[in-house]
Design a protein around this motif. Structure first.
Motif, short mmCIF file in Angstrom:
data_model
loop_
_atom_site.label_atom_id
_atom_site.label_comp_id
_atom_site.label_asym_id
_atom_site.label_seq_id
_atom_site.Cartn_x
_atom_site.Cartn_y
_atom_site.Cartn_z
N ALA A 13 16.08 20.76 53.38
CA ALA A 13 16.32 21.97 52.59
C ALA A 13 16.50 21.62 51.12
O ALA A 13 16.00 22.33 50.24
CB ALA A 13 17.55 22.70 53.12
N SER A 14 17.19 20.53 50.84
CA SER A 14 17.39 20.10 49.45
C SER A 14 16.06 19.73 48.80
O SER A 14 15.81 20.08 47.64
CB SER A 14 18.35 18.91 49.40
OG SER A 14 19.61 19.25 49.95
N LEU A 15 15.22 19.02 49.55
CA LEU A 15 13.90 18.65 49.03
C LEU A 15 13.05 19.89 48.75
O LEU A 15 12.41 20.00 47.69
CB LEU A 15 13.19 17.74 50.04
CG LEU A 15 11.76 17.32 49.68
CD1 LEU A 15 11.74 16.53 48.38
CD2 LEU A 15 11.15 16.50 50.82
N LEU A 16 13.07 20.84 49.68
CA LEU A 16 12.31 22.07 49.48
C LEU A 16 12.86 22.88 48.31
O LEU A 16 12.09 23.52 47.58
CB LEU A 16 12.35 22.92 50.76
CG LEU A 16 11.51 22.39 51.93
CD1 LEU A 16 11.77 23.21 53.18
CD2 LEU A 16 10.02 22.41 51.58
N ALA A 17 14.18 22.83 48.11
CA ALA A 17 14.78 23.54 46.99
C ALA A 17 14.30 22.96 45.66
O ALA A 17 13.98 23.70 44.72
CB ALA A 17 16.31 23.47 47.07
N VAL A 18 14.23 21.63 45.58
CA VAL A 18 13.75 20.98 44.35
C VAL A 18 12.28 21.34 44.11
O VAL A 18 11.89 21.68 42.98
CB VAL A 18 13.93 19.45 44.44
CG1 VAL A 18 13.25 18.76 43.28
CG2 VAL A 18 15.42 19.10 44.47
N LEU A 19 11.48 21.27 45.16
CA LEU A 19 10.05 21.60 45.02
C LEU A 19 9.86 23.06 44.60
O LEU A 19 9.02 23.37 43.75
CB LEU A 19 9.32 21.32 46.32
CG LEU A 19 9.21 19.85 46.74
CD1 LEU A 19 8.57 19.73 48.12
CD2 LEU A 19 8.42 19.06 45.72
N THR A 20 10.66 23.95 45.20
CA THR A 20 10.55 25.37 44.86
C THR A 20 10.98 25.62 43.42
O THR A 20 10.35 26.40 42.69
CB THR A 20 11.42 26.21 45.82
OG1 THR A 20 10.98 25.98 47.16
CG2 THR A 20 11.30 27.70 45.50
#
Length: 201
Positions: A21-28
Motif C-alpha cells: 500500500a505504501s508503494l502504491l501510495a508513492v506511485l499514485t
C-alpha cells in the motif's frame, strides 16, 4: 496452537499488505504530481478550452480543474483496486500452493485442508475483511461521500472483528475458516497426526 501465533502470523501478512500500500501510495502521488507539473499539457488543454468556451473563461478553467480532479481520483481508485487484487492473489496463491502464507510459515502454522476452491474462498473472505471494505471506504471518502464512507468504514471494522475475534475461542476458527471449511493447525500437530495415521494403517 495459541492465539498469539495466529495474531503474529496475521501481523506479518498485514505488514506485507501495508508495504505494498505504501508503494502504491508513492506511485499514485507521483502520477498525480505529474498531472500538475506537466505544464505544456495543461497550457495546451487550457488554451483549447479557452478557444472553445465562447468567452466563458470561468467555465473553461472550472472544466480544466474538474478534469484534473477526476483523473486524480481515478488514479486513487486504481491504486486501491490493485491493492485489493494483489492481497487476494497473495492469499490465494500461498494457500493453494503451500497451504500457508509467509506469516503462517514463520509461525509454524498451516491451513487444512488445502484445495484450490477452499483457498480461493478463504482468500476472498480474508481480503474482504482485511483490505477490500476499507479500500471502498477510502475511495468513497476521496469522492466526497463522507457519510457513506463512515458507514462503510464501520462495516469494515465489524467484519474485521467478526473474522478475528473467533480466533480467541476454543476452536480458533476465523470467519474465513468457517466460510471456506478450513482450520489453521500447527505444523508439529499436523505431522504427529500424520504419523499416527501411518502407524495405524
Amino acid at each position: 496452537m495459541s492465539a498469539f501465533r495466529r495474531a503474529t502470523a496475521w501481523s506479518v501478512d498485514f505488514a506485507l499488505v501495508v508495504a505494498l500500500a505504501s508503494l502504491l501510495a508513492v506511485l499514485t502521488f507521483n502520477r498525480m504530481s505529474a498531472l500538475v507539473t506537466d505544464v505544456p499539457e495543461l497550457a495546451a488543454r487550457g488554451g483549447f478550452d479557452l478557444l472553445t468556451s465562447r468567452g466563458d473563461v470561468l467555465d473553461a478553467s472550472a472544466g480544466l480543474g474538474t478534469s484534473l480532479w477526476d483523473r486524480s481520483v481515478g488514479y486513487v481508485q486504481q491504486a486501491f483496486g490493485l491493492l485489493v487484487v494483489a492481497a487476494f492473489l497473495y492469499q490465494w496463491a500461498c494457500l493453494a500452493l503451500a497451504g500457508r502464507t509467509a506469516g503462517k510459515a514463520l509461525t509454524g502454522l498451516k491451513v487444512m485442508p488445502r484445495t484450490p476452491r477452499r483457498a480461493a474462498l478463504r482468500a476472498a473472505v480474508t481480503t474482504a475483511t482485511d483490505v477490500a471494505v476499507y479500500a471502498v471506504a477510502c475511495v468513497l471518502l476521496v469522492e466526497g461521500e463522507i457519510v457513506l464512507s463512515v458507514l462503510v468504514w464501520l462495516v469494515a471494522v465489524a467484519l474485521f472483528l467478526l473474522n478475528a475475534l473467533p480466533v480467541l475461542g476454543g476452536r480458533r476458527r476465523s470467519l474465513a475458516d468457517r466460510v471456506a471449511g478450513t482450520s489453521v493447525e500447527s505444523v508439529e500437530l499436523s505431522r504427529s497426526a500424520a504419523t499416527r495415521r501411518v502407524g495405524t494403517s
